[in-house]
Write an enzyme that holds these catalytic residues in place. Structure first.
Site, PDB file in Angstrom:
ATOM      1  N   ASP A  89       0.769  -0.966  -0.100  1.00 54.81           N
ATOM      2  CA  ASP A  89      -0.446   0.049   0.286  1.00 54.81           C
ATOM      3  C   ASP A  89       1.151   1.427  -0.060  1.00 54.81           C
ATOM      4  OD1 ASP A  89       1.063  -0.542   2.711  1.00 54.81           O
ATOM      5  OD2 ASP A  89      -0.791   0.017   3.881  1.00 54.81           O
ATOM      6  N   GLU A  90       1.592   1.385  -0.800  1.00 62.94           N
ATOM      7  CA  GLU A  90       2.496   2.706  -1.049  1.00 62.94           C
ATOM      8  C   GLU A  90       2.282   3.202  -2.750  1.00 62.94           C
ATOM      9  OE1 GLU A  90       5.549   4.001   1.812  1.00 62.94           O
ATOM     10  OE2 GLU A  90       5.160   2.629   1.509  1.00 62.94           O
ATOM     11  N   GLU A 140      14.322  -3.332  -0.572  1.00 59.39           N
ATOM     12  CA  GLU A 140      14.143  -2.089   0.300  1.00 59.39           C
ATOM     13  C   GLU A 140      15.268  -2.726   1.212  1.00 59.39           C
ATOM     14  OE1 GLU A 140      10.689  -2.171   1.509  1.00 59.39           O
ATOM     15  OE2 GLU A 140      11.267  -0.135   2.210  1.00 59.39           O
TER      16      GLU A 140
HETATM   17  C1  BGC Z   1       9.146   4.050   0.823  1.00 61.83           C
HETATM   18  C2  BGC Z   1      10.480   4.398   0.713  1.00 61.83           C
HETATM   19  C3  BGC Z   1      10.656   6.155   0.876  1.00 61.83           C
HETATM   20  C4  BGC Z   1      10.585   6.162   1.861  1.00 61.83           C
HETATM   21  C5  BGC Z   1      10.629   7.276   3.058  1.00 61.83           C
HETATM   22  C6  BGC Z   1       9.198   4.272   2.194  1.00 61.83           C
HETATM   23  O1  BGC Z   1       8.051   3.472   3.172  1.00 61.83           O
HETATM   24  O2  BGC Z   1       9.307   3.018   0.624  1.00 61.83           O
HETATM   25  O3  BGC Z   1      11.378   4.126  -0.291  1.00 61.83           O
HETATM   26  O4  BGC Z   1      11.377   6.445   0.439  1.00 61.83           O
HETATM   27  O5  BGC Z   1       9.157   5.373   3.340  1.00 61.83           O
HETATM   28  O6  BGC Z   1      11.811   7.572   3.753  1.00 61.83           O
END
Ligand code: BGC
Length: 942
Positions: A501-502, A795
């Protein structure tokens, strides 16, 4: 000297023309695209050159632009004849002819004069078409069907997708027809039963309050004289659907960020052969209904009940008497409507399932063999009412079960309810996508065959430009993983991840990866689009946000050092890569305003002391996100970023002729460097911080780990961003090496430290250490991911450990996140050695870093805007071969690694004896040679 005298005879009909040069323009593009539709008033033209002559350049060119191809064949140009223009420009050449009307088709060709002033042949004819240019060109209304109240479900309120149709009588013979179409929400358009175009997720994601894009399709072949049926389906999409982690964090708004009713606007323009014209537009006469698509949401999935299918609904004669009239909706005066400037999302490839495994509860698990972004095509035979439920996951638990915790609140579930066709049925969702490798399917009546599920890979269609390979399988796999991760995340906007959910255009990720991306694919059009999104999202205080587009999906989201600078770093990279100065001009006022914001934030000190960003959330911003060990102070990083973007502003100002502003930003950069030195280094130049200023670190990302100035991330950034004078740079490189050694030869960097790490090592003479890190398979490293089964970039450094399982699933554990893939920049710029010089690779260097161990050869290709660059080095005992290709009209400085410059040969002969090669002074183990276009084969002793 190898010189091919080129007297070429071309047969042109009856007459033959003697051509003095073989220099020929190819790959003609307009606004970075082949034969596009555009609404740019002065579109920029580009071409590449072919010739068999070494060291060839263009001394002049001539462009002809005409309203018909026939004129061009006769060398006539009613729109623009540039006449002979001296110079080597082959791209970013602005059209400077007659003003262009909406809908105009412009045909063009170009020829070039070579280095001896001889003209070459004309190029093939290319074209561009003007779109609708003003709002008054739009006669169509916004139409919709408010189904909001039909959304069921507590957690996910997902209304059905509305269908629209209209029959129209075309009275004459059709000469040309165009469909101009857009929506607020997503659309699929059909004509006479056929989907129009190959694009998905149209019209793309923008700040719909400010602008919406439209697509133009040539639909001449889709129409016939007489009755025709037009149809469209809409879904909430980014406009009205769920966005980001709003639901997860309990944001007061979780959907309907821009509006609640998806709307369609379409205009079919038909030119008849008799010169008449007809325009069919969306209006309330379009009939609407909702039926089989019960739910359609990007994050949460699609539900289709085939028993409710409207068979033949977009075909003439369908009985729509039970459908109601569409509603019409007012336009927003301030919302622009423009041609989509990016690369549309399209199908990249299909993936056959590798295995299917029965699971408990009658479920089956399909493995598609690759983690990717897209959907599946389901092929199934069963009874009416049978329900197939598809769940998607990137990875399996060690026990073989599907892992979905890392999707968090993204339901990511597709459902298909069968109508029970005798011959079976196939279904592909239209308005959702998932990030996955595995699909768990419930509801099959009999064991499915492998072809019951086919993966459909979707991505923004950025053309491939690069390749990278070595004789080391680990590194080759790493490279492939990077490419897959880019493919999965360049999805209309540069997203962080495709699964949970991003899926937001996170600016920090974008800036860290943009240069890496530019090597793999042509991101010029993709970024032309996203830079508009980013600038549309510039905040009231002039800082750039942490993601774009998107209003806040969490109330407290604001800006962050390391993220916001995407507003400068990304346009700068587009300028350097493509020689694009328009992008600088377009956003210059916004960029200047951002620099002012940064200056005000430094309170006139030009340094951000500890605690300078306490008011944002998280405190200090995201900092070196997901690093290992003590945190580099975010304020220290913010200071370096400030210096870095000031230096970019100086260079960009110069590129657009703003000498004073260039000088101003150079001064600012100097002040920042001095203030940084004074505050963050001790008398020996070693980095330090006042960690007490952070107290117990409360409110800071990983604040409980403590803060230190003397970190890998700090030195890597300082070197990469040219924050230090040469002697201190060298010292910083040595400290960096010391820190790596002290850390058991491991890296400790996070999102902001990882990109500069290997470049900083190599540029301070520590390529052996860079290769050690690259080749490591210990945690944390890129190789650790590969040996633990990754086929994309993760990630976290430890997203999954064989035999141990996962870390942090429910929190954040994406298996398709490109930030750590920013090592790609080093692979191309150092391992292969290709570095841009003059913007657009008009000049460049090739300086390969030769690995001592682990890798014996590296090959890379990069199709620059000036043509194909290749480099390949190979160690053979004590000798080294370096093969390079230099495009026409460019100059390369190639650094040949050698311990003895007299051993350097090209095609077996001493370089000194070759007049096509300018040999420079031997330095630091390299013999630099300057060469023009051609293919060169160097050898040397090392
Ligand atoms: C995202 C990142 C983003 C970060 C902020 C995360 O939840 O997936 O890639 O840059 O939040 O630090």
């Amino acid at each position: 000297m190898l010189f091919i005298a080129c007297i070429i005879t071309l047969q042109l009909g009856a007459k033959s023309v003697v051509m003095a040069s073989d220099l020929k323009p190819v790959n003609l593009r307009t606004e970075y695209k082949v034969n596009p539709v555009t609404d740019v008033g002065k579109p920029r033209l580009s071409w590449e050159l072919t010739s068999l002559v070494r060291g060839q350049t263009q001394s002049a060119y001539q462009l002809l632009v005409a309203s018909s191809p026939e004129q061009l064949v006769a060398d006539k140009a009613d729109l623009w004849n540039s006449n002979k223009v001296a110079g080597n420009a082959t791209n970013q050449v602005e059209y400077a002819g007659k003003p262009l009307a909406a809908r105009a088709i412009c045909y063009w060709k170009v020829r070039s004069w070579d280095k001896n002033g001889e003209p070459g042949p004309w190029s093939a004819i290319a074209k561009w078409e003007m779109g609708l240019l003003t709002k008054s060109d739009w006669k169509a209304e916004w139409i919709g069907n408010d189904l909001t109240a039909l959304g069921k479900g507590k957690t996910y309120h997902l209304p059905p997708a509305p269908f629209f149709r209209k029959e129209t009588q075309l009275k004459g013979l059709i000469k040309r027809a165009r469909l101009y179409v857009t929506s607020l929400g997503l659309y699929e358009f059909q004509i006479n039963g056929k989907r129009v175009g190959k694009d998905y997720f149209t019209p793309g994601w923008t700040d719909y309050n400010k602008r919406v894009y439209y697509q133009t399709y040539d639909v001449t072949a889709n129409l016939k004289t007489g009755k025709n049926a037009l149809g469209a389906i809409l879904s909430d999409g980014w406009y009205a659907g769920y966005l980001g982690y709003a639901l997860l964090v309990g944001n007061p708004v979780v959907r309907n960020f821009y509006g609640s009713v998806p709307l369609l606007k379409a205009q079919l323009e038909v030119d008849y052969t008799n010169g008449e014209k007809e325009i069919i537009t969306t209006d309330q006469s379009w009939k609407t209904n909702h039926g089989p698509i019960l739910e359609a949401d990007i994050l949460n999935g699609e539900t289709h009940n085939a028993n409710l299918d409207f068979d033949n609904w977009s075909i003439v004669g369908y009985d729509d008497s039970k459908w109601k009239k569409s509603g019409t909706y007012p336009d927003k005066a301030e919302r622009k409507i423009e041609v989509y400037p990016g690369n549309p999302i399209q199908v990249f490839q299909e993936l056959k399932a590798k295995t299917v495994t029965p699971k408990s509860g009658g479920k089956y698990l399909f493995d598609l063999g690759q983690n990717f972004a897209g959907v599946v095509r389901l092929k199934v035979k069963g009874n009416k009412g049978d329900t197939i439920r598809l769940k998607f996951g990137e990875v399996l638990f060690p026990n073989g079960e599907l892992m979905t915790e890392n999707l968090r609140k993204a339901r990511a579930t597709d459902t298909y309810i069968l109508k029970g066709s005798k011959d079976g049925e196939t279904w592909t969702p239209k308005f959702t996508y998932h990030g996955f490798q595995y699909v768990e399917v419930a509801g099959f009546r009999t064991p499915p065959r492998l072809d019951a599920i086919t993966g459909i890979v979707l991505t923004s269609a950025t053309p491939s430009t690069g390749s990278f390979s070595t004789d080391n399988l680990l590194i080759n796999k790493l490279y492939q993983n990077i490419v897959w991760t880019q493919r999965s995340n360049y999805f209309d906007v540069p997203t962080d991840c495709p699964q949970r959910d991003e899926r937001l255009g996170w600016t920090g990720d974008a800036q860290a990866y943009v240069q890496s991306a530019a090597f793999n694919t042509d991101i010029s059009a993709f970024y032309t689009k996203w830079l508009v999104d980013l600038n549309d999202a510039q905040r009231a205080d002039h800082s750039y946000p942490i993601y774009a587009p998107a209003p806040n999906v969490r109330k407290t989201d604001t800006y962050s050092p390391g993220w916001s600078e995407a507003g400068i770093i990304c346009p700068y990279t587009i300028y350097k890569t493509y020689g694009d100065t328009r992008v600088i001009r377009e956003f210059w006022p916004n960029m200047v305003a951002y620099l002012k914001f940064m200056e005000a934030k430094s309170k006139g000190d030009y340094v951000y002391k500890e605690g300078s960003f306490e008011e944002i959330s998280p405190k200090g911003g995201f900092g070196d996100w997901l690093s290992v060990g003590k945190k580099t102070p975010p304020d220290m990083l913010a200071t370096m970023y400030y210096g870095y973007v000031a230096s970019m502003m100086a260079e960009m100002a110069k590129a657009i002729g703003k000498q004073d502003e260039s000088a101003y930003y150079t001064t600012i950069f100097t002040k920042i460097k001095q203030a940084f030195l004074a505050h963050y280094t001790d008398e020996t130049g070693k980095f330090k911080t006042n960690s007490a200023a952070y107290g117990n670190g409360d409110g800071y990302v990983d604040g409980d780990m403590g803060f230190a100035g003397h970190t890998q991330t700090a030195y890597a950034n300082a070197i990469y961003m040219h924050m230090l004078k040469p002697d201190l740079t060298q010292k910083a490189g040595n400290w960096l090496v010391e820190l790596i050694k002290a850390n058991n030869n491991k890296l400790s960097t996070g999102f902001l430290g990882v990109k500069p790490l290997l470049p900083a090592l190599s540029s301070t003479g520590h390529s052996d250490e860079a290769y050690n890190l690259l080749l490591s398979t210990d945690y944390p490293s890129w190789g650790f991911e590969v040996v633990n089964g990754a086929n994309t970039i993760w990630e976290r450094w430890n997203s999954y450990i064989k035999g141990k399982g996962f870390e942090n699933n429910a929190g954040m554990n994406s298996f398709n996140h490109y930030a750590f893939g920013s090592v790609n920049e080093w692979l191309f710029e150092y391992a292969a050695g290709i570095q841009v010089g003059e913007a657009g690779y008009r000049t460049f260097t090739i300086k390969p870093e030769i690995a001592r161990l682990g890798i014996k050869q590296v090959k890379a290709t990069y199709h620059s805007i000036n043509g194909m660059i290749t480099t390949a080095w190979k160690k053979d005992g004590s000798s080294i071969q370096v093969q390079v290709t230099v495009p026409i009209n460019t100059i390369a400085t190639v650094f040949i690694p050698t311990i003895n410059p007299t051993t350097v040969l090209e095609a077996g002969k001493a370089v000194k004896t070759n007049s096509a090669i300018t040999v420079k002074a031997y330095k630091d183990g390299y013999l630099p040679v300057e060469i023009g276009s051609g293919v060169y084969q160097f050898t040397s002793q090392n």
